[in-house]
Design an enzyme around this catalytic site. Structure first.
Site, PDB file in Angstrom:
ATOM      1  N   ASP A  74     -19.681 -15.004 -21.678  1.00 20.94           N
ATOM      2  CA  ASP A  74     -18.980 -13.830 -22.182  1.00 20.94           C
ATOM      3  C   ASP A  74     -18.084 -14.170 -23.369  1.00 20.94           C
ATOM      4  O   ASP A  74     -17.919 -13.361 -24.284  1.00 20.94           O
ATOM      5  CB  ASP A  74     -18.146 -13.205 -21.061  1.00 20.94           C
ATOM      6  CG  ASP A  74     -19.006 -12.446 -20.064  1.00 20.94           C
ATOM      7  OD1 ASP A  74     -20.239 -12.375 -20.274  1.00 20.94           O
ATOM      8  OD2 ASP A  74     -18.461 -11.925 -19.080  1.00 20.94           O
ATOM      9  N   GLU A 149      -9.062  -7.558 -24.243  1.00 20.19           N
ATOM     10  CA  GLU A 149      -7.670  -7.177 -24.038  1.00 20.19           C
ATOM     11  C   GLU A 149      -6.762  -7.702 -25.141  1.00 20.19           C
ATOM     12  O   GLU A 149      -7.090  -8.669 -25.830  1.00 20.19           O
ATOM     13  CB  GLU A 149      -7.133  -7.695 -22.690  1.00 20.19           C
ATOM     14  CG  GLU A 149      -6.914  -9.188 -22.598  1.00 20.19           C
ATOM     15  CD  GLU A 149      -8.120  -9.985 -22.211  1.00 20.19           C
ATOM     16  OE1 GLU A 149      -8.326 -11.057 -22.836  1.00 20.19           O
ATOM     17  OE2 GLU A 149      -8.866  -9.568 -21.312  1.00 20.19           O
ATOM     18  N   ALA A 213       2.374 -11.384 -13.286  1.00 18.94           N
ATOM     19  CA  ALA A 213       3.408 -11.923 -12.398  1.00 18.94           C
ATOM     20  C   ALA A 213       4.740 -11.201 -12.573  1.00 18.94           C
ATOM     21  O   ALA A 213       5.746 -11.811 -12.932  1.00 18.94           O
ATOM     22  CB  ALA A 213       3.575 -13.427 -12.644  1.00 18.94           C
TER      23      ALA A 213
END
Length: 293
Positions: A74, A149, A213
């Site tokens: 990918d 992203e 996180a």
């Protein structure tokens, strides 16, 4: 048919795949134009001997090409997209990596899938991209778009950063976290998923905001329309933080304001009928792989 070929070489694992592709296209009189650095490796490894025309930048690819074949994983497809850009050339991924959500063609079935390509019996899946503007013009990337992203994250510190987030100029939240991911549907099976984000099917007109996180555990991933204008203001103990567009990364000063939106163009991915998105989910994420089933 005229085909552009781009790839990564993984020694013996990739050699049979590359040979099969070249043999098939040569046998069927397909014109191949190879990415310059990739072709150099193929000559050095003595995988091929025939002379081919090359391309080295997006300016070398035009409407005369029917398709671009990406050989690798990918990540290779994400790099292939930087050559295609807004040309409209469809990309077909041949999986020589491991997971491969985008690289649909498996090495065991190369010839049968390439026949589908030759006969043009495939469909096209258009993928949304993201672009970013910086108030202080610090991004400075020639390739200012991301297929998976755009993320911001801390730099040179173990301390969390604060990311003030606005959607269409309305305040959403201040994320106190290691970072924040703005993911396309294509990227929803990548970094965002590993941080607890949802999976979106490729045709969904949405984006995912996923904290990395977060200190506040009730800060959950959020799905928003893909025409939303996202603004981020980042602050932290260090003077800079990191901004990444897929695998490309740059340092940005704390006082910069980031504006993220979708690009006016999309990347076209070739979809093979036998390798659907849902089949890929089942195979790659091992859905249903339970001894009780």
């Amino acid at each position: 048919m005229k085909v552009a070929i781009f790839g990564q070489y993984y020694q013996n694992d990739t050699r049979p795949i590359i040979k099969d592709i070249f043999v098939f296209f040569n046998r069927n009189n397909v014109e191949m134009v190879i990415e310059e650095k990739f072709l150099k490796i193929l000559y050095e490894e003595k995988i091929i001997e025939k002379q081919y025309n090359t391309f080295s930048s997006h300016e070398d690819l035009n409407s005369s090409f029917d398709i671009l074949i990406s050989i690798g994983g990918d990540g290779t497809i994400l790099r292939a997209a930087t050559f295609v850009r807004d040309s409209g050339i469809p990309i077909l991924g041949v999986n020589a990596g491991r997971l491969g959500f985008l690289a649909k063609v498996q090495k065991e079935n190369i010839e049968s899938f390439l026949k589908v390509v030759l006969e043009k019996k495939y469909t096209i899946s258009e993928r949304t991209l993201l672009t970013i503007d910086c108030s202080t013009n610090e991004i400075g990337m020639d390739i200012n778009f991301a297929m998976n992203e755009i993320s911001v994250s801390r730099k040179d510190t173990t301390s969390m950063i604060t990311i003030e987030t606005f959607l269409n100029d309305e305040y959403l939240n201040s994320y106190w976290a290691d970072g924040l991911i703005i993911s396309t549907p294509t990227g929803s099976t990548g970094y965002s998923l590993s941080c607890g984000g949802p999976i979106l099917t490729p045709e969904v007109k949405g984006l995912v905001i996923t904290p990395i996180a977060p200190h506040n555990l009730n800060a959950r991933p959020l799905v928003i329309p893909d025409d939303t204008i996202i603004k981020l203001k980042v602050s932290g103990r260090e003077e800079q933080y990191l901004v990444s567009l897929d695998s490309r990364m740059v340092s940005v000063n704390n006082n910069a304001e980031l504006t993220i939106s979708k690009t006016p163009f999309k990347i076209k991915m070739v979809e093979i009928p036998e390798e659907t998105f849902f089949k890929t989910l089942r195979n790659k994420l091992l859905w249903g792989e339970d001894k009780r089933n």
